[in-house]
Motif scaffolding. Structure first.
Motif, short mmCIF file in Angstrom:
data_model
loop_
_atom_site.label_atom_id
_atom_site.label_comp_id
_atom_site.label_asym_id
_atom_site.label_seq_id
_atom_site.Cartn_x
_atom_site.Cartn_y
_atom_site.Cartn_z
N TYR A 89 -24.98 -30.19 101.45
CA TYR A 89 -25.28 -31.96 101.35
C TYR A 89 -26.97 -31.74 100.86
O TYR A 89 -27.70 -32.34 101.25
N ASP B 97 -17.16 -37.65 104.07
CA ASP B 97 -17.73 -36.87 102.98
C ASP B 97 -17.94 -35.23 103.12
O ASP B 97 -18.47 -35.01 104.05
N ASP C 240 -21.72 -32.19 98.54
CA ASP C 240 -21.95 -32.47 97.11
C ASP C 240 -21.38 -31.33 96.52
O ASP C 240 -21.00 -30.16 96.94
N ARG D 31 -22.78 -39.11 106.48
CA ARG D 31 -22.01 -38.51 105.70
C ARG D 31 -20.74 -37.85 106.15
O ARG D 31 -19.61 -38.23 105.86
#
Length: 220
Positions: free
Chosen positions: A173, A70, A73, A65
């Motif tokens: 994450y 990324d 979250d 990720r």
């Protein structure tokens, strides 16, 4: 180890050896840490300890990720206060200067700093990691209890000759952690804790703390 020595020598280690931590040691530490203070005996903490294939799978998922750009979250709780005082800002600056300076990373080298930070999600090379969860309905006093529990764990690890690094970065994450840990939906990830033996081949800078006069007032 004397308790003062445990407190004095505890620090956030960011480079571990790959020496495994025996299960018996972890059970001894976590069993004793359960005696940490807990208001009304709620014991709000839930710990999941990963090693071996389970930890390897997690670090692999998060590394992919991060490599893909990324950024993580949706946060489930604020990590910092909405306003940081000038004094707190100065303390954070000292941390950054010492941490990245020990790695030979220049203040303005953003890519190198990002690579160094990404080592959080490799547990800084440690082969064991603890993930601390709390119920989503947990009130602020129980968050304090969880902090005391984790501090107790870290000091007991020192008594065993081990080191650790508490990492709020893992909450960034939390979905990847949940994919491996499979926590109940009513729990959220507070932080991770990398556990192992400090790598003696690298410098582990000690971060200075504020003088007592800045944080303590005595009244008589």
């Amino acid at each position: 180890m004397d308790v003062y020595d445990a407190v004095r020598t505890r620090q956030s280690i960011r480079r571990f050896t790959d020496r495994p931590v025996p299960r018996a040691v972890l059970q001894r530490v976590l069993g004793a840490a359960a005696q940490a203070p807990s208001g009304s005996n709620l014991q709000p903490w839930y710990s999941c300890v990963l090693s071996g294939a389970a930890l390897a799978e997690l670090t692999k998922q998060v590394a992919a990720r991060v490599a893909a750009g990324d950024r993580g979250d949706e946060p489930e709780f604020p990590v910092y206060p909405t306003e940081i005082t000038p004094r707190q800002h100065d303390r954070m600056a000292v941390l950054g200067e010492l941490r990245y300076g020990a790695l030979g990373i220049d203040r303005d080298d953003v890519p190198a700093r990002a690579r160094a930070r990404a080592r959080n999600w490799a547990c800084f090379g440690a082969g064991t990691a603890l993930f601390c969860y709390l119920d989503r309905a947990t009130a602020p006093p129980q968050w304090a209890d969880a902090g005391m529990y984790l501090q107790t764990v870290m000091l007991l690890l020192r008594a065993e000759g081990l080191h650790s690094c508490a990492q709020l970065a893992w909450a960034e994450y939390h979905r990847s952690v949940a994919a491996v840990v499979a926590p109940p939906r009513e729990r959220l990830l507070f932080c991770g804790l990398s556990i192992g033996s400090a790598d003696p081949a690298v410098t582990h800078p000690r971060i200075p703390r504020a003088p007592l006069a800045e944080t303590v007032t005595f009244l008589e």
